[in-house]
Motif scaffolding. Structure first.
Motif, PDB file in Angstrom:
ATOM      1  N   ALA A 198      45.028  33.771  30.675  1.00  0.00           N
ATOM      2  CA  ALA A 198      45.916  34.391  31.671  1.00  0.00           C
ATOM      3  C   ALA A 198      46.022  35.893  31.440  1.00  0.00           C
ATOM      4  N   ARG A 199      46.118  36.316  30.159  1.00  0.00           N
ATOM      5  CA  ARG A 199      46.170  37.755  29.857  1.00  0.00           C
ATOM      6  C   ARG A 199      44.872  38.452  30.267  1.00  0.00           C
ATOM      7  N   ARG A 200      43.739  37.805  29.991  1.00  0.00           N
ATOM      8  CA  ARG A 200      42.445  38.394  30.388  1.00  0.00           C
ATOM      9  C   ARG A 200      42.360  38.516  31.910  1.00  0.00           C
ATOM     10  N   ASN A 201      42.801  37.466  32.617  1.00  0.00           N
ATOM     11  CA  ASN A 201      42.796  37.518  34.085  1.00  0.00           C
ATOM     12  C   ASN A 201      43.677  38.666  34.577  1.00  0.00           C
ATOM     13  N   TYR A 202      44.868  38.789  34.008  1.00  0.00           N
ATOM     14  CA  TYR A 202      45.797  39.848  34.408  1.00  0.00           C
ATOM     15  C   TYR A 202      45.139  41.213  34.207  1.00  0.00           C
ATOM     16  N   GLU A 203      44.580  41.439  33.031  1.00  0.00           N
ATOM     17  CA  GLU A 203      43.957  42.728  32.720  1.00  0.00           C
ATOM     18  C   GLU A 203      42.766  43.003  33.631  1.00  0.00           C
ATOM     19  N   ARG A 204      41.958  41.975  33.902  1.00  0.00           N
ATOM     20  CA  ARG A 204      40.790  42.145  34.766  1.00  0.00           C
ATOM     21  C   ARG A 204      41.239  42.462  36.197  1.00  0.00           C
TER      22      ARG A 204
ATOM     23  N   SER B 284      42.181  45.636  49.813  1.00  0.00           N
ATOM     24  CA  SER B 284      42.199  44.213  50.102  1.00  0.00           C
ATOM     25  C   SER B 284      42.470  43.391  48.839  1.00  0.00           C
ATOM     26  N   LEU B 285      43.508  42.563  48.902  1.00  0.00           N
ATOM     27  CA  LEU B 285      43.804  41.674  47.782  1.00  0.00           C
ATOM     28  C   LEU B 285      42.666  40.663  47.599  1.00  0.00           C
ATOM     29  N   GLU B 286      42.052  40.234  48.690  1.00  0.00           N
ATOM     30  CA  GLU B 286      40.937  39.294  48.605  1.00  0.00           C
ATOM     31  C   GLU B 286      39.735  39.942  47.914  1.00  0.00           C
ATOM     32  N   GLN B 287      39.492  41.228  48.226  1.00  0.00           N
ATOM     33  CA  GLN B 287      38.403  41.949  47.572  1.00  0.00           C
ATOM     34  C   GLN B 287      38.697  42.127  46.084  1.00  0.00           C
ATOM     35  N   ILE B 288      39.931  42.418  45.752  1.00  0.00           N
ATOM     36  CA  ILE B 288      40.321  42.549  44.344  1.00  0.00           C
ATOM     37  C   ILE B 288      40.050  41.233  43.616  1.00  0.00           C
ATOM     38  N   ALA B 289      40.447  40.127  44.218  1.00  0.00           N
ATOM     39  CA  ALA B 289      40.216  38.806  43.610  1.00  0.00           C
ATOM     40  C   ALA B 289      38.719  38.566  43.432  1.00  0.00           C
TER      41      ALA B 289
ATOM     42  N   GLY C 135      36.647  38.244  39.939  1.00  0.00           N
ATOM     43  CA  GLY C 135      36.100  36.928  39.628  1.00  0.00           C
ATOM     44  C   GLY C 135      37.153  35.843  39.524  1.00  0.00           C
ATOM     45  N   VAL C 136      38.240  35.998  40.285  1.00  0.00           N
ATOM     46  CA  VAL C 136      39.312  35.001  40.294  1.00  0.00           C
ATOM     47  C   VAL C 136      39.643  34.656  41.744  1.00  0.00           C
ATOM     48  N   GLY C 137      40.416  33.612  41.926  1.00  0.00           N
ATOM     49  CA  GLY C 137      40.845  33.244  43.264  1.00  0.00           C
ATOM     50  C   GLY C 137      42.050  34.054  43.705  1.00  0.00           C
ATOM     51  N   SER C 138      42.272  34.062  45.018  1.00  0.00           N
ATOM     52  CA  SER C 138      43.433  34.769  45.569  1.00  0.00           C
ATOM     53  C   SER C 138      44.735  34.245  44.985  1.00  0.00           C
ATOM     54  N   ALA C 139      44.791  32.934  44.737  1.00  0.00           N
ATOM     55  CA  ALA C 139      46.004  32.334  44.168  1.00  0.00           C
ATOM     56  C   ALA C 139      46.291  32.902  42.774  1.00  0.00           C
ATOM     57  N   THR C 140      45.246  33.185  42.003  1.00  0.00           N
ATOM     58  CA  THR C 140      45.435  33.762  40.664  1.00  0.00           C
ATOM     59  C   THR C 140      46.003  35.170  40.774  1.00  0.00           C
ATOM     60  N   VAL C 141      45.507  35.943  41.740  1.00  0.00           N
ATOM     61  CA  VAL C 141      46.043  37.291  41.954  1.00  0.00           C
ATOM     62  C   VAL C 141      47.520  37.186  42.305  1.00  0.00           C
TER      63      VAL C 141
END
Length: 188
Positions: free
Chosen positions: A9-15, A32-37, A41-47
């Motif tokens: 989760a920390r790695r995802n947050y930092e990425r 775009s939040l979708e582009q950021i996701a 390399g994560v899903g929109s729900a993770t963002v």
């Protein structure tokens, strides 16, 4: 949650945050939040789990960039000629402000009743970190004793807002800042 899940989760947050910093610099506050996701390399729900609103993401982006500028001010303290060092750091603030396109307006509190002291924690953080740079330049007589960091940061914010719709906002912002720093008199 296990340690492995927390680390992930920390790695995802930092990425996500690293990608968001780049995307906001390139596309402004409407990145775009979708582009950021996708780029992270994560899903929109993770963002959305890490940043429940666009505002939360933009606040995190701003906080990260302010931390970086504060760290840079501390690195520069006591190095080189005091005015040059101060101007080097201020030019980095201009870079940040010119690429933050619209960030300041989005981060203004929703309520007009917010205390001014809470409105600009970012400016206070920068002032604390950069105070030695300005104090050294004042001590050396290369900057007027009347100059305050709050004034310089307000000047830069105004320049950034005035230039954000130019084809090359950073170039125009740097041009205006150089004029302000040099003054209107001829250079000898």
């Amino acid at each position: 949650m296990s340690d492995g899940q927390r680390a992930d989760a920390r790695r995802n947050y930092e990425r996500i945050l690293a990608v968001a910093v780049d995307e906001v610099a390139e596309h402004g506050v409407n990145a775009s939040l979708e582009q950021i996701a996708r780029v992270a390399g994560v899903g929109s729900a993770t963002v959305r789990r890490h940043f429940p609103s666009r505002r939360a993401l933009l606040e995190a982006v701003s906080h990260k960039r302010i931390e970086d500028l504060s760290d840079r001010a501390r690195e520069l303290a006591g190095t080189g000629e005091s005015r040059s060092v101060l101007l080097e750091w201020l030019n980095e603030v201009v870079d940040y402000s010119a690429t933050a396109r619209g960030l300041a307006a989005v981060l203004v509190p929703d309520s007009a009743e917010v205390e001014p002291a809470h409105v600009n924690g970012c400016a206070a953080t920068l002032e604390d970190a950069a105070s030695p740079l300005l104090q050294n330049a004042k001590r050396d007589g290369t900057v007027s004793s009347e100059v305050m960091l709050a004034d310089l940061l307000a000047l830069i914010a105004g320049i950034a807002m005035a230039t954000e719709h130019y084809p090359d906002p950073a170039a125009q912002a740097h041009h205006l800042f150089r004029l302000a720093a040099a003054g209107l008199g001829p250079q000898h």
